[in-house]
Design a protein around this motif. Structure first.
Motif, PDB file in Angstrom:
ATOM      1  N   VAL A 236       0.842  -1.198   0.000  1.00 49.41           N
ATOM      2  CA  VAL A 236       0.000   0.000   0.000  1.00 49.41           C
ATOM      3  C   VAL A 236       0.879   1.250   0.000  1.00 49.41           C
ATOM      4  CG1 VAL A 236      -1.645   1.334   1.389  1.00 49.41           C
ATOM      5  CG2 VAL A 236      -2.012  -1.094   1.024  1.00 49.41           C
ATOM      6  N   GLY A 237       1.938   1.242   0.789  1.00 45.01           N
ATOM      7  CA  GLY A 237       2.848   2.381   0.811  1.00 45.01           C
ATOM      8  C   GLY A 237       3.565   2.578  -0.510  1.00 45.01           C
ATOM      9  N   LEU A 238       4.000   1.485  -1.116  1.00 46.63           N
ATOM     10  CA  LEU A 238       4.671   1.566  -2.408  1.00 46.63           C
ATOM     11  C   LEU A 238       3.718   2.034  -3.508  1.00 46.63           C
ATOM     12  CD1 LEU A 238       7.404   1.028  -3.733  1.00 46.63           C
ATOM     13  CD2 LEU A 238       6.613  -1.280  -4.222  1.00 46.63           C
ATOM     14  N   THR A 239       2.474   1.590  -3.443  1.00 45.85           N
ATOM     15  CA  THR A 239       1.485   2.034  -4.421  1.00 45.85           C
ATOM     16  C   THR A 239       1.162   3.509  -4.242  1.00 45.85           C
ATOM     17  OG1 THR A 239       0.564  -0.192  -4.460  1.00 45.85           O
ATOM     18  CG2 THR A 239      -0.797   1.562  -5.348  1.00 45.85           C
ATOM     19  N   ALA A 240       1.073   3.973  -3.010  1.00 44.17           N
ATOM     20  CA  ALA A 240       0.823   5.396  -2.766  1.00 44.17           C
ATOM     21  C   ALA A 240       1.987   6.243  -3.265  1.00 44.17           C
ATOM     22  CB  ALA A 240       0.583   5.632  -1.276  1.00 44.17           C
ATOM     23  N   PHE A 241       3.206   5.776  -3.038  1.00 42.89           N
ATOM     24  CA  PHE A 241       4.371   6.503  -3.544  1.00 42.89           C
ATOM     25  C   PHE A 241       4.371   6.542  -5.075  1.00 42.89           C
ATOM     26  CE2 PHE A 241       8.752   6.379  -5.136  1.00 42.89           C
ATOM     27  CZ  PHE A 241       9.171   7.634  -4.704  1.00 42.89           C
ATOM     28  N   ALA A 242       4.068   5.412  -5.701  1.00 42.24           N
ATOM     29  CA  ALA A 242       4.037   5.366  -7.169  1.00 42.24           C
ATOM     30  C   ALA A 242       2.934   6.263  -7.714  1.00 42.24           C
ATOM     31  CB  ALA A 242       3.839   3.934  -7.642  1.00 42.24           C
ATOM     32  N   LEU A 243       1.796   6.311  -7.035  1.00 47.88           N
ATOM     33  CA  LEU A 243       0.703   7.174  -7.481  1.00 47.88           C
ATOM     34  C   LEU A 243       1.090   8.645  -7.388  1.00 47.88           C
ATOM     35  CD1 LEU A 243      -2.238   7.336  -8.433  1.00 47.88           C
ATOM     36  CD2 LEU A 243      -2.894   7.450  -6.028  1.00 47.88           C
ATOM     37  N   CYS A 244       1.688   9.051  -6.276  1.00 47.10           N
ATOM     38  CA  CYS A 244       2.134  10.444  -6.124  1.00 47.10           C
ATOM     39  C   CYS A 244       3.216  10.781  -7.142  1.00 47.10           C
ATOM     40  CB  CYS A 244       2.645  10.683  -4.714  1.00 47.10           C
ATOM     41  SG  CYS A 244       1.375  10.633  -3.460  1.00 47.10           S
ATOM     42  N   PHE A 245       4.174   9.898  -7.309  1.00 44.72           N
ATOM     43  CA  PHE A 245       5.246  10.121  -8.270  1.00 44.72           C
ATOM     44  C   PHE A 245       4.694  10.255  -9.679  1.00 44.72           C
ATOM     45  CE2 PHE A 245       8.489   8.603 -11.209  1.00 44.72           C
ATOM     46  CZ  PHE A 245       9.577   9.365 -10.819  1.00 44.72           C
ATOM     47  N   HIS A 246       3.791   9.363 -10.069  1.00 46.85           N
ATOM     48  CA  HIS A 246       3.224   9.378 -11.412  1.00 46.85           C
ATOM     49  C   HIS A 246       2.376  10.625 -11.630  1.00 46.85           C
ATOM     50  CE1 HIS A 246       2.277   7.241 -15.105  1.00 46.85           C
ATOM     51  NE2 HIS A 246       1.023   7.615 -14.960  1.00 46.85           N
ATOM     52  N   LEU A 247       1.621  11.023 -10.613  1.00 45.95           N
ATOM     53  CA  LEU A 247       0.774  12.214 -10.724  1.00 45.95           C
ATOM     54  C   LEU A 247       1.607  13.478 -10.864  1.00 45.95           C
ATOM     55  CD1 LEU A 247      -2.148  13.407 -10.481  1.00 45.95           C
ATOM     56  CD2 LEU A 247      -1.611  13.716  -8.074  1.00 45.95           C
ATOM     57  N   PHE A 248       2.594  13.648 -10.006  1.00 51.30           N
ATOM     58  CA  PHE A 248       3.388  14.869 -10.042  1.00 51.30           C
ATOM     59  C   PHE A 248       4.225  14.980 -11.315  1.00 51.30           C
ATOM     60  CE2 PHE A 248       3.187  14.766  -5.208  1.00 51.30           C
ATOM     61  CZ  PHE A 248       2.092  15.610  -5.192  1.00 51.30           C
ATOM     62  N   HIS A 249       4.754  13.863 -11.776  1.00 53.75           N
ATOM     63  CA  HIS A 249       5.529  13.920 -13.015  1.00 53.75           C
ATOM     64  C   HIS A 249       4.638  14.064 -14.240  1.00 53.75           C
ATOM     65  CE1 HIS A 249       9.610  13.628 -11.698  1.00 53.75           C
ATOM     66  NE2 HIS A 249       9.203  12.824 -10.746  1.00 53.75           N
ATOM     67  N   GLY A 250       3.403  13.607 -14.155  1.00 56.16           N
ATOM     68  CA  GLY A 250       2.452  13.854 -15.237  1.00 56.16           C
ATOM     69  C   GLY A 250       2.100  15.329 -15.332  1.00 56.16           C
ATOM     70  N   VAL A 251       1.881  15.973 -14.187  1.00 54.73           N
ATOM     71  CA  VAL A 251       1.615  17.415 -14.177  1.00 54.73           C
ATOM     72  C   VAL A 251       2.840  18.182 -14.663  1.00 54.73           C
ATOM     73  CG1 VAL A 251       1.152  19.381 -12.653  1.00 54.73           C
ATOM     74  CG2 VAL A 251      -0.152  17.267 -12.399  1.00 54.73           C
ATOM     75  N   ARG A 252       4.026  17.773 -14.242  1.00 50.95           N
ATOM     76  CA  ARG A 252       5.261  18.410 -14.701  1.00 50.95           C
ATOM     77  C   ARG A 252       5.408  18.285 -16.211  1.00 50.95           C
ATOM     78  NH1 ARG A 252       9.888  16.105 -15.973  1.00 50.95           N
ATOM     79  NH2 ARG A 252      11.722  17.418 -16.080  1.00 50.95           N
TER      80      ARG A 252
END
Length: 109
Positions: A74-90
């Protein structure tokens, strides 16, 4: 029959250093593939649990011997979701021309 020909490596391969602009898209794709895998995994696991109620108690009761695996996933999935979201916005901001340095001002002096 193929002969093993020992050719020297090109000199530019030994001098190449990885750049952030090439590392971010690769890591963005890896995190997206991980998130897609987790969505498919959860789609197969939820019907097997009986109740599709992902509350804390029901989730842990339905999966024995996974006291360390579930919180880490769950922690790894949350990190991947945040990483993917922020880099998508970037990536979207860079596509629209924001976050770019004006090179003309830097070298016009």
């Amino acid at each position: 029959m193929k002969k093993n020909i020992h050719r020297p490596l090109p000199p530019h391969l030994t001098l190449y250093m990885s750049q952030l602009t090439s590392t971010f898209p690769i890591s963005h794709r890896i995190s997206g593939a991980f998130l897609a895998t987790m969505v498919l995994f959860s789609a197969f696991v939820c019907p097997k649990m009986g109740l599709i109620s992902l509350t804390y108690e029901n989730f842990y009761q339905s999966s024995p011997n996974s006291s360390k695996f579930i919180p880490s996933s769950v922690g790894l999935t949350a990190f991947a979701l945040c990483f993917h979201l922020f880099h998508g916005v970037r990536h979207l901001l860079l596509d629209f021309g924001h976050l770019l340095l004006d090179v003309r001002q830097k070298f016009s002096a």
